[in-house]
Design an enzyme around this catalytic site. Structure first.
Site, short mmCIF file in Angstrom:
data_model
loop_
_atom_site.label_atom_id
_atom_site.label_comp_id
_atom_site.label_asym_id
_atom_site.label_seq_id
_atom_site.Cartn_x
_atom_site.Cartn_y
_atom_site.Cartn_z
CB SER A 126 -42.30 -123.84 -30.29
OG SER A 126 -42.67 -122.37 -30.69
CG ASP A 127 -45.76 -121.31 -34.22
OD1 ASP A 127 -46.91 -121.14 -33.74
OD2 ASP A 127 -44.90 -120.64 -34.32
CB ALA A 128 -43.62 -127.48 -36.78
N GLY B 162 -48.74 -127.90 -33.53
CA GLY B 162 -49.47 -128.68 -34.63
C GLY B 162 -49.67 -130.07 -34.50
#
Length: 395
Positions: free
Chosen positions: A167-169, A172
């Site tokens: 979810s972070d990637a 981003g």
């Protein structure tokens, strides 16, 4: 080598994963990224595992191609320097909790006063608006709140987070797309704008057909392990030596599969004649397929199905991937010489451009490595002023 984003100037207030991944992609493509870090400590990930000789592999991967300046943003002089750099920047990106940049007086409304055309991007767990705005978020929280965790795992078992912090990637990547869209608009109109990207929004937007299953059919999607919500056979099967994924989503692929299996008459059976029928009788069909796969090795099955053009995959471990010929040919494992640890390999950049390929040759910066360079070359500070700032622990 020409770079696609040559000349784009980015002031980066991000840390940990979502923001640094975004700015790494842009920096690889040629953007001049100045990463602002706290004096003494820096980005939290400088202390994240794996650690070797005091250097974090986590940080070294996500912050290549950037320059580092240390600033005390709580001090007036530190804020002054940040605002001067904000005048220089085309793009500013931050991923603090909502309200933090306002308290520091470095939010979009304040920056607009000194740089009216700035593109300003904020990443947060739940966005700048809404009832969840002030919830603290990490990847596991975003996956759970956005719906991924509830759909990941096997029926009747504990729900599972997707392994890497995807979810972070993904957030981003969405932010990078938004920034490029806003810069394109700015070039056409001269107008900057504010970008608000939330991890929960990103996760929810990537639920594939789960939402439409609910809104179109009124059904509540459930965990289905390695199978597919609408196609069969589409699963992971035990082999003689491991496990293998076989994925078919239409009659043509299923026909190819059963010919390789030596059971071409399966499609003549009513329960397997169409994809909806196969999905309804998935358990029986999976048992038939697994009885076949258990007799052979992964290598044998993959070779046969590759030749027949049926989607198939043996599980790849990290040990295997770092030696994988496809990863090597695609330049997805790059090597950098990093202080204190020597040569280290990291994932490369997945964006492939024929004329302006990404450049991943520049290692991540040491904490504050470029502070003096930035102050001298961009803000025209003299040696005496820089010395004074150091003595006051502003930089």
């Amino acid at each position: 080598m020409e770079k696609a984003l040559q000349g784009m100037k980015i002031l980066d207030f991000t840390r940990v994963y979502s923001g640094p991944y975004c700015t790494m992609l842009l920096a690889d493509l040629g953007a001049d990224v100045i990463k602002v870090e706290a004096v003494g400590k820096g980005d939290d990930t400088r202390h994240f595992a794996p650690i070797k000789n005091g250097q974090s592999g986590y940080y070294l991967y996500l912050n290549r191609s950037k320059k580092s300046i240390t600033l005390d943003l709580k001090s007036e002089q530190g804020k002054k320097i940040a605002l001067e750099l904000a005048k220089w920047a085309d793009v500013i990106i931050e991923n603090f909790s909502p309200g933090t940049m306002q308290r520091l007086k470095l939010d979009y409304e304040e920056i607009k006063k000194v740089n009216p055309e700035v593109v300003y991007a904020s990443i947060s767990g739940f966005g700048q608006t809404g009832p969840y705005r002030n919830k603290v978020a990490y990847d596991a929280v975003a996956q759970a709140m956005g719906g991924w965790t509830n759909l990941t795992g096997f029926p009747g078992q504990v729900p599972a987070r997707v392994g890497p912090a995807i979810s972070d990637a993904a957030t981003g990547v969405h932010t990078a797309v938004a920034i490029l869209a806003a810069v394109y608009y700015k070039q056409a109109t001269g107008k900057g704008q504010y970008i608000d990207i939330a991890m929960m929004d990103t996760v929810f937007s990537m639920l594939e057909n789960a939402v439409s299953i609910k809104t179109l059919l009124g059904e509540s999607p459930q965990r289905i392990g390695n199978s597919n919500p609408s196609s069969a056979p589409y699963n992971m099967y035990q082999t003689k030596d491991s496990y293998i994924v076989i994925a078919t989503a239409n009659d043509g692929l299923f026909t190819k599969l059963i010919h390789v299996m030596g059971q071409p008459d399966l499609i003549k059976e009513e329960r397997f004649a169409t994809n909806p029928a196969r999905k309804a009788n998935q358990k029986a069909l999976d048992d038939i397929i697994e009885n076949w796969t258990k007799q052979y090795t992964n290598a044998e099955i993959e070779a046969w199905l590759d030749e027949a053009r049926v989607p198939v995959a043996s599980l790849k471990s990290i040990d295997q991937l770092v030696e994988d010929p496809q990863i090597e040919v695609r330049q997805m494992l790059i090597e950098q010489d990093c202080p204190n640890v020597g040569k280290v390999k990291f994932p490369g950049n997945p964006i492939k451009l024929s004329q302006t390929p990404p450049d991943t040759s520049t290692r991540a910066p040491m904490l504050g490595e470029h502070t003096e360079e930035i102050l001298k070359n961009i803000l025209s500070y003299n040696d005496e002023t820089i010395k004074s700032l150091k003595q006051k622990n502003i930089i």
